[in-house]
Design a protein around this motif. Structure first.
Motif, PDB file in Angstrom:
ATOM      1  N   LYS A   1       0.868  -1.126  -0.061  1.00 10.01           N
ATOM      2  CA  LYS A   1       0.077  -0.033   0.000  1.00 10.01           C
ATOM      3  C   LYS A   1       0.730   1.124  -0.027  1.00 10.01           C
ATOM      4  O   LYS A   1       1.816   1.411   0.679  1.00 10.01           O
ATOM      5  CB  LYS A   1      -0.938  -0.096   1.104  1.00 10.01           C
ATOM      6  CG  LYS A   1      -2.007  -0.955   1.051  1.00 10.01           C
ATOM      7  CD  LYS A   1      -2.784  -0.977   2.604  1.00 10.01           C
ATOM      8  CE  LYS A   1      -4.045  -1.888   2.530  1.00 10.01           C
ATOM      9  NZ  LYS A   1      -4.659  -2.957   1.973  1.00 10.01           N
ATOM     10  N   ALA A   2       0.531   2.128  -0.894  1.00  9.07           N
ATOM     11  CA  ALA A   2       1.288   3.452  -0.879  1.00  9.07           C
ATOM     12  C   ALA A   2       0.390   4.468  -0.107  1.00  9.07           C
ATOM     13  O   ALA A   2      -0.695   4.499  -0.263  1.00  9.07           O
ATOM     14  CB  ALA A   2       1.655   3.825  -2.269  1.00  9.07           C
TER      15      ALA A   2
ATOM     16  N   THR B   1       6.260  -3.795 -14.497  1.00 10.72           N
ATOM     17  CA  THR B   1       6.037  -2.620 -14.757  1.00 10.72           C
ATOM     18  C   THR B   1       4.846  -1.807 -13.940  1.00 10.72           C
ATOM     19  O   THR B   1       3.914  -2.537 -14.015  1.00 10.72           O
ATOM     20  CB  THR B   1       6.026  -2.294 -16.085  1.00 10.72           C
ATOM     21  OG1 THR B   1       4.762  -2.729 -16.623  1.00 10.72           O
ATOM     22  CG2 THR B   1       7.398  -2.546 -16.875  1.00 10.72           C
ATOM     23  N   ILE B   2       5.046  -0.752 -13.292  1.00  9.81           N
ATOM     24  CA  ILE B   2       4.176  -0.048 -12.464  1.00  9.81           C
ATOM     25  C   ILE B   2       3.936   1.267 -13.225  1.00  9.81           C
ATOM     26  O   ILE B   2       4.775   2.297 -13.201  1.00  9.81           O
ATOM     27  CB  ILE B   2       4.125   0.011 -11.206  1.00  9.81           C
ATOM     28  CG1 ILE B   2       4.302  -1.356 -10.607  1.00  9.81           C
ATOM     29  CG2 ILE B   2       3.015   0.756 -10.480  1.00  9.81           C
ATOM     30  CD1 ILE B   2       4.928  -1.440  -9.077  1.00  9.81           C
ATOM     31  N   GLN B   3       2.582   1.644 -13.763  1.00 13.23           N
ATOM     32  CA  GLN B   3       2.624   2.898 -14.206  1.00 13.23           C
ATOM     33  C   GLN B   3       1.345   3.510 -13.572  1.00 13.23           C
ATOM     34  O   GLN B   3       0.070   3.551 -13.968  1.00 13.23           O
ATOM     35  CB  GLN B   3       2.243   2.966 -15.909  1.00 13.23           C
ATOM     36  CG  GLN B   3       2.372   4.139 -16.509  1.00 13.23           C
ATOM     37  CD  GLN B   3       2.316   4.026 -17.924  1.00 13.23           C
ATOM     38  OE1 GLN B   3       1.798   3.145 -18.549  1.00 13.23           O
ATOM     39  NE2 GLN B   3       2.236   5.128 -19.095  1.00 13.23           N
ATOM     40  N   PRO B   4       1.759   4.483 -12.669  1.00 12.49           N
ATOM     41  CA  PRO B   4       0.568   5.213 -12.004  1.00 12.49           C
ATOM     42  C   PRO B   4      -0.186   6.171 -12.846  1.00 12.49           C
ATOM     43  O   PRO B   4       0.267   6.793 -13.725  1.00 12.49           O
ATOM     44  CB  PRO B   4       1.568   6.284 -10.881  1.00 12.49           C
ATOM     45  CG  PRO B   4       2.739   5.564 -10.934  1.00 12.49           C
ATOM     46  CD  PRO B   4       3.029   4.914 -12.179  1.00 12.49           C
TER      47      PRO B   4
ATOM     48  N   GLY C   1       1.962  10.090  -8.339  1.00 17.70           N
ATOM     49  CA  GLY C   1       1.952   9.188  -7.504  1.00 17.70           C
ATOM     50  C   GLY C   1       3.365   8.231  -7.713  1.00 17.70           C
ATOM     51  O   GLY C   1       3.475   7.333  -6.937  1.00 17.70           O
ATOM     52  N   ILE C   2       4.160   8.569  -8.713  1.00 19.46           N
ATOM     53  CA  ILE C   2       5.262   7.760  -9.024  1.00 19.46           C
ATOM     54  C   ILE C   2       6.076   7.796  -7.489  1.00 19.46           C
ATOM     55  O   ILE C   2       6.791   6.626  -7.076  1.00 19.46           O
ATOM     56  CB  ILE C   2       5.716   8.414 -10.036  1.00 19.46           C
ATOM     57  CG1 ILE C   2       5.413   7.980 -11.311  1.00 19.46           C
ATOM     58  CG2 ILE C   2       7.381   7.695 -10.319  1.00 19.46           C
ATOM     59  CD1 ILE C   2       6.106   8.248 -12.763  1.00 19.46           C
ATOM     60  N   ALA C   3       6.565   8.887  -6.929  1.00 15.22           N
ATOM     61  CA  ALA C   3       7.293   8.923  -5.821  1.00 15.22           C
ATOM     62  C   ALA C   3       6.880   7.933  -4.512  1.00 15.22           C
ATOM     63  O   ALA C   3       7.567   7.327  -4.028  1.00 15.22           O
ATOM     64  CB  ALA C   3       7.501  10.446  -5.512  1.00 15.22           C
ATOM     65  N   VAL C   4       5.457   8.047  -4.522  1.00 18.52           N
ATOM     66  CA  VAL C   4       4.827   7.402  -3.210  1.00 18.52           C
ATOM     67  C   VAL C   4       4.945   5.918  -3.643  1.00 18.52           C
ATOM     68  O   VAL C   4       5.165   4.950  -2.574  1.00 18.52           O
ATOM     69  CB  VAL C   4       3.581   7.822  -2.831  1.00 18.52           C
ATOM     70  CG1 VAL C   4       3.434   9.295  -2.216  1.00 18.52           C
ATOM     71  CG2 VAL C   4       2.611   8.060  -4.071  1.00 18.52           C
ATOM     72  N   VAL C   5       4.569   5.637  -4.748  1.00 15.27           N
ATOM     73  CA  VAL C   5       4.643   4.146  -5.179  1.00 15.27           C
ATOM     74  C   VAL C   5       6.120   3.680  -5.095  1.00 15.27           C
ATOM     75  O   VAL C   5       6.257   2.372  -4.653  1.00 15.27           O
ATOM     76  CB  VAL C   5       4.043   3.841  -6.649  1.00 15.27           C
ATOM     77  CG1 VAL C   5       4.375   2.340  -6.882  1.00 15.27           C
ATOM     78  CG2 VAL C   5       2.551   4.245  -6.602  1.00 15.27           C
ATOM     79  N   GLU C   6       7.143   4.459  -5.521  1.00 13.99           N
ATOM     80  CA  GLU C   6       8.291   3.652  -5.125  1.00 13.99           C
ATOM     81  C   GLU C   6       9.012   3.548  -4.014  1.00 13.99           C
ATOM     82  O   GLU C   6       9.728   2.653  -3.570  1.00 13.99           O
ATOM     83  CB  GLU C   6       9.362   4.957  -6.017  1.00 13.99           C
ATOM     84  CG  GLU C   6      10.831   4.377  -6.435  1.00 13.99           C
ATOM     85  CD  GLU C   6      11.557   5.476  -7.194  1.00 13.99           C
ATOM     86  OE1 GLU C   6      12.707   5.140  -7.750  1.00 13.99           O
ATOM     87  OE2 GLU C   6      11.178   6.686  -6.994  1.00 13.99           O
TER      88      GLU C   6
ATOM     89  N   PRO D   1      13.181  -0.451  -6.975  1.00 14.35           N
ATOM     90  CA  PRO D   1      12.411  -0.016  -8.364  1.00 14.35           C
ATOM     91  C   PRO D   1      13.285   0.960  -8.955  1.00 14.35           C
ATOM     92  O   PRO D   1      13.912   1.541  -8.423  1.00 14.35           O
ATOM     93  CB  PRO D   1      11.192   0.629  -7.649  1.00 14.35           C
ATOM     94  CG  PRO D   1      11.525   1.041  -6.160  1.00 14.35           C
ATOM     95  CD  PRO D   1      12.657  -0.207  -5.869  1.00 14.35           C
ATOM     96  N   VAL D   2      13.074   1.171 -10.481  1.00 14.24           N
ATOM     97  CA  VAL D   2      13.612   1.878 -11.343  1.00 14.24           C
ATOM     98  C   VAL D   2      12.618   2.939 -11.905  1.00 14.24           C
ATOM     99  O   VAL D   2      11.840   2.404 -12.538  1.00 14.24           O
ATOM    100  CB  VAL D   2      14.539   1.094 -12.169  1.00 14.24           C
ATOM    101  CG1 VAL D   2      15.383   2.268 -13.091  1.00 14.24           C
ATOM    102  CG2 VAL D   2      15.684   0.442 -11.820  1.00 14.24           C
ATOM    103  N   ASN D   3      12.836   4.207 -11.494  1.00 14.45           N
ATOM    104  CA  ASN D   3      11.940   5.019 -12.102  1.00 14.45           C
ATOM    105  C   ASN D   3      12.328   6.168 -13.210  1.00 14.45           C
ATOM    106  O   ASN D   3      13.474   6.585 -12.967  1.00 14.45           O
ATOM    107  CB  ASN D   3      11.589   6.126 -10.863  1.00 14.45           C
ATOM    108  CG  ASN D   3      10.790   7.170 -11.204  1.00 14.45           C
ATOM    109  OD1 ASN D   3      10.350   7.361 -12.198  1.00 14.45           O
ATOM    110  ND2 ASN D   3      10.511   7.954 -10.035  1.00 14.45           N
ATOM    111  N   ASP D   4      11.640   5.979 -14.200  1.00  7.58           N
ATOM    112  CA  ASP D   4      12.012   6.747 -15.326  1.00  7.58           C
ATOM    113  C   ASP D   4      11.017   8.218 -15.585  1.00  7.58           C
ATOM    114  O   ASP D   4      11.196   8.714 -16.697  1.00  7.58           O
ATOM    115  CB  ASP D   4      12.287   5.982 -16.713  1.00  7.58           C
ATOM    116  CG  ASP D   4      10.677   5.576 -17.147  1.00  7.58           C
ATOM    117  OD1 ASP D   4       9.735   6.021 -16.797  1.00  7.58           O
ATOM    118  OD2 ASP D   4      10.890   4.813 -18.127  1.00  7.58           O
ATOM    119  N   GLY D   5      10.385   8.385 -14.628  1.00  9.35           N
ATOM    120  CA  GLY D   5       9.515   9.493 -14.708  1.00  9.35           C
ATOM    121  C   GLY D   5       8.236   9.300 -15.053  1.00  9.35           C
ATOM    122  O   GLY D   5       7.182   9.920 -14.917  1.00  9.35           O
ATOM    123  N   LYS D   6       7.826   8.184 -15.836  1.00  5.78           N
ATOM    124  CA  LYS D   6       6.625   7.778 -16.467  1.00  5.78           C
ATOM    125  C   LYS D   6       6.138   6.508 -15.732  1.00  5.78           C
ATOM    126  O   LYS D   6       5.167   6.178 -15.347  1.00  5.78           O
ATOM    127  CB  LYS D   6       6.526   7.654 -17.837  1.00  5.78           C
ATOM    128  CG  LYS D   6       6.479   9.159 -18.485  1.00  5.78           C
ATOM    129  CD  LYS D   6       6.377   8.872 -19.946  1.00  5.78           C
ATOM    130  CE  LYS D   6       6.585  10.338 -20.753  1.00  5.78           C
ATOM    131  NZ  LYS D   6       6.909  10.047 -21.992  1.00  5.78           N
TER     132      LYS D   6
END
Length: 186
Positions: free
Chosen positions: A42-43, A67-70, A75-80, A92-97
């Motif tokens: 849960k985020a 892959t997780i696409q908010p 929401g990307i930062a909170v999911v990460e 997790p690796v975040n590319d901004g999207k």
């Protein structure tokens, strides 16, 4: 309550124990990517703990990647952060999207730990099935005590309950063996 109702209820409750076992097994990391790995995470989404699957699309493009696409880019930062805090031990690796999670192959030691965990889940499922059997037998004894059924009917119904128990315990063993094989496959 009659014998048929008790038997139907017993089978239904044993099915639920099997479903619970399947859910526990789905959360176990086996070296293969699965959306079930992130189901329990849960985020903190606008102050509310929200399951990742309710705030993003989760996909498995290949056997080693999730892959997780908010839906909301914020929401990307909170999911990460939620994935990093989880006990999965994944980075997790975040590319901004999109957030990508690579599933590394498991070490031999970790595989053996996971087999122990899967056996524990299997044992818990067997205990649940046996508890259902005990409840059913208690209900049958109460019916016989209240003179709603004869002693012979009670003994036959208890034998039917035991057959159901044996069937489900065998199914638990089969699923445990399959999960252990999946974990130990390299």
């Amino acid at each position: 309550m009659d014998i048929d109702t008790i038997l139907l209820d017993t089978e239904e409750r044993m099915d639920k124990a099997m479903s619970a076992l399947d859910r526990e097994f789905a959360k176990l990391r086996t070296g293969r990517a699965s959306t079930a790995l992130v189901d329990g995470i849960k985020a903190d989404y606008y102050g509310t703990p929200t399951p990742i699957s309710q705030m993003a699309s989760v996909a498995v493009p290949d056997s080693r990647t999730i892959t997780i696409q908010p839906w909301d880019k914020g929401g990307i930062a909170v999911v990460e952060k939620a994935i990093l805090k989880s006990d999965l031990g994944l980075t997790p690796v975040n590319d901004g999207k999109v957030i990508r999670i690579s599933i590394p192959p498991l070490t031999e030691e970790r595989r053996k730990e996971l087999v122990k965990v899967s056996r524990k889940y299997g044992e818990e499922a067997k205990v649940a099935v046996r508890n259902v059997r005990r409840d059913a037998n208690d209900s049958l004894k109460k019916l016989e005590k209240d003179k709603a059924i004869t002693e012979d009917e009670q003994k036959k119904a208890e034998a039917d309950v035991q057959k159901l128990t044996d069937k489900y315990v065998g199914e638990v063993d089969k699923r445990c063996a399959a999960k252990e094989k999946e974990i130990m496959d390299i």
